[in-house]
Design a protein around this motif. Structure first.
Motif, PDB file in Angstrom:
ATOM      1  N   UNK A 130       0.852  -1.192   0.000  1.00 43.19           N
ATOM      2  CA  UNK A 130       0.000   0.000   0.000  1.00 43.19           C
ATOM      3  C   UNK A 130       0.887   1.241   0.000  1.00 43.19           C
ATOM      4  N   UNK A 131       0.573   2.173  -0.855  1.00 42.71           N
ATOM      5  CA  UNK A 131       1.393   3.391  -0.940  1.00 42.71           C
ATOM      6  C   UNK A 131       1.314   4.173   0.372  1.00 42.71           C
ATOM      7  N   UNK A 132       2.460   4.338   1.053  1.00 42.83           N
ATOM      8  CA  UNK A 132       2.437   4.953   2.395  1.00 42.83           C
ATOM      9  C   UNK A 132       2.037   6.429   2.366  1.00 42.83           C
ATOM     10  N   UNK A 133       2.170   7.070   1.215  1.00 44.64           N
ATOM     11  CA  UNK A 133       1.850   8.501   1.153  1.00 44.64           C
ATOM     12  C   UNK A 133       0.407   8.769   0.769  1.00 44.64           C
ATOM     13  N   UNK A 134      -0.344   7.713   0.516  1.00 42.41           N
ATOM     14  CA  UNK A 134      -1.740   7.907   0.127  1.00 42.41           C
ATOM     15  C   UNK A 134      -2.693   7.532   1.251  1.00 42.41           C
ATOM     16  N   UNK A 135      -3.753   8.311   1.363  1.00 48.43           N
ATOM     17  CA  UNK A 135      -4.790   7.912   2.319  1.00 48.43           C
ATOM     18  C   UNK A 135      -5.474   6.652   1.792  1.00 48.43           C
ATOM     19  N   UNK A 136      -6.152   5.990   2.713  1.00 51.29           N
ATOM     20  CA  UNK A 136      -6.886   4.788   2.327  1.00 51.29           C
ATOM     21  C   UNK A 136      -7.893   5.103   1.212  1.00 51.29           C
ATOM     22  N   UNK A 137      -8.512   6.260   1.309  1.00 48.78           N
ATOM     23  CA  UNK A 137      -9.477   6.634   0.267  1.00 48.78           C
ATOM     24  C   UNK A 137      -8.810   6.670  -1.104  1.00 48.78           C
ATOM     25  N   UNK A 138      -7.641   7.294  -1.130  1.00 50.56           N
ATOM     26  CA  UNK A 138      -6.941   7.402  -2.405  1.00 50.56           C
ATOM     27  C   UNK A 138      -6.496   6.023  -2.913  1.00 50.56           C
ATOM     28  N   UNK A 139      -6.031   5.210  -1.973  1.00 52.53           N
ATOM     29  CA  UNK A 139      -5.591   3.855  -2.342  1.00 52.53           C
ATOM     30  C   UNK A 139      -6.746   3.066  -2.965  1.00 52.53           C
ATOM     31  N   UNK A 170     -10.945   6.147   6.158  1.00 50.36           N
ATOM     32  CA  UNK A 170     -10.632   6.506   4.780  1.00 50.36           C
ATOM     33  C   UNK A 170      -9.680   7.693   4.677  1.00 50.36           C
ATOM     34  N   UNK A 171      -9.620   8.507   5.717  1.00 53.76           N
ATOM     35  CA  UNK A 171      -8.745   9.688   5.677  1.00 53.76           C
ATOM     36  C   UNK A 171      -7.364   9.404   6.269  1.00 53.76           C
ATOM     37  N   UNK A 172      -7.155   8.188   6.682  1.00 54.78           N
ATOM     38  CA  UNK A 172      -5.898   7.876   7.349  1.00 54.78           C
ATOM     39  C   UNK A 172      -4.934   7.145   6.423  1.00 54.78           C
ATOM     40  N   UNK A 173      -3.688   7.024   6.896  1.00 54.12           N
ATOM     41  CA  UNK A 173      -2.615   6.434   6.090  1.00 54.12           C
ATOM     42  C   UNK A 173      -2.326   5.011   6.572  1.00 54.12           C
ATOM     43  N   UNK A 174      -1.807   4.173   5.669  1.00 51.58           N
ATOM     44  CA  UNK A 174      -1.590   2.763   6.028  1.00 51.58           C
ATOM     45  C   UNK A 174      -0.828   2.550   7.337  1.00 51.58           C
ATOM     46  N   UNK A 175       0.183   3.379   7.618  1.00 54.50           N
ATOM     47  CA  UNK A 175       0.980   3.117   8.831  1.00 54.50           C
ATOM     48  C   UNK A 175       0.191   3.388  10.104  1.00 54.50           C
ATOM     49  N   UNK A 176      -0.949   4.060   9.980  1.00 56.60           N
ATOM     50  CA  UNK A 176      -1.760   4.341  11.168  1.00 56.60           C
ATOM     51  C   UNK A 176      -2.681   3.181  11.550  1.00 56.60           C
TER      52      UNK A 176
END
Ligand code: SF4
Ligand code: MG
Length: 321
Positions: free
Chosen positions: A98-107, A141-147
């Motif tokens: 999962x792209x770490x710089x993208x939010x879940x929504x974007x992914x 959806x607004x959060x990032x994979x590492x969270x």
């Protein structure tokens, strides 16, 4: 079992060479609609490579892959893009995929964009819908994979794979990196999704315990080849191939997840795939090894209905290919 034959995912034979290493060497199987086919073997046996070859993320050196009457191996890149909607991969390590710089929504939006869902509103709606299907919500959806925790990340990985409503999911050790308690939650989710979306799974794992309750049929791989494939009940209750037997001996029945490495009864290391033993590749570790095993490669044959085995104990046919 009366599984309806639907995808011959592979017709014939396919081979893949990585350098000189035959990571997958001449295997052949079919996957039926709506089933889960487990593919099991120690690391380096070629099971992940097989999954990637099926999706043409890796090109087969030779052989055929047939998906719903389409010859996957002959598709143009445009046709392949269409097909990718229908065949998706779930990875072992969602964080790496999962792209770490993208939010879940974007992914989750990305596969929709790739496949031409042009309305932003519509994409948002579909993303929210899929999040709730996998047990997450708008907050995530607004959060990032590492969270996320490992289990939540795998839910995101699953949601991403489902965005295009695929028919076939290749799950490459999807729970191996998770805690045992989380494993069963994710396995249950996968089962539930299978029913809901009529999915077909190829479920790759390194031990027989994990796939036991999810698979309709199980194939066991060793050094790039299938050595046994049959319905789960037959494989677990009456395994035929000595390698399958030793893998099973290392899985305590009551709690397959509680095993630790010391309990492995399988003697010796797996030989290097770059230099597999002659004859039956398993002969260096097989307690039933006979003379013929050291020189002749056993053919992979259907020795009773729906039960395939490659072992000289059960067949006198030698693979001259
Ligand atoms: Fe063992 Fe021979 Fe069968 Fe290979 S062919 S699994 S060495 S008995
Ligand atoms: Mg792997």
């Amino acid at each position: 079992h009366h599984l309806k034959k639907y995808f011959p995912v592979t017709g014939g034979v396919f081979k893949r060479k990585m350098g000189e290493v035959k990571a997958v060497d001449d295997i052949s199987f079919q996957v039926y609609k709506g089933e889960t086919l487990g593919l099991v073997g120690e690391s380096g046996c070629g099971k992940s490579t097989t999954g990637r070859v099926l999706l043409r993320l890796l090109e087969a050196t030779e052989g055929e892959i047939i998906f719903e009457n389409k010859h996957v191996s002959r598709l143009s890149s445009k046709e392949l893009k269409e097909l990718r909607k229908e065949m998706q991969l779930i990875f072992q390590d969602p964080l790496a995929s999962l792209n770490p710089r993208h939010t879940v929504e974007k992914i989750l939006e990305e596969p929709l964009l790739v496949h031409g869902v042009s309305s932003k509103e519509e994409r948002k709606r579909l993303v929210q819908e899929m999040l709730s299907v996998v047990g997450l919500d708008e907050y995530h959806s607004k959060r990032y994979p590492h969270q996320f925790s490992g289990g939540q990340r795998q839910r995101v990985g699953i949601a991403r794979a489902l965005m295009t409503h695929p028919k076939l999911i290749i799950a490459d050790e999807p729970v191996s990196a998770l805690d045992v308690s989380i494993q069963s939650q994710v396995l249950n989710l996968l089962k539930e999704l299978q029913r809901k979306f009529e999915l077909t799974y190829i479920f790759i794992a390194h031990d027989l315990g994990v796939v036991r309750h999810i698979s309709d049929r199980v194939g066991v791989m060793y050094l790039g080849r299938l050595v046994e494939l049959t319905e789960s009940s037959a494989l677990y209750e009456e395994p035929l191939h000595p390698y399958t037997k030793s893998l099973l001996a290392s899985v305590p029945i009551a709690d397959p997840t509680a095993r630790d490495e010391e309990e492995m009864v399988l003697a010796g290391e797996m030989p290097s795939p770059a230099n597999p033993p002659k004859g039956c590749a398993f002969h260096t570790r097989c307690v039933e090894c006979m003379d013929i095993c050291k020189t002749e490669r056993p053919a992979y044959v259907e020795i009773k209905p729906d039960h395939y085995v490659a072992c000289h104990l059960y067949s006198d046919s030698t693979d001259h290919a």
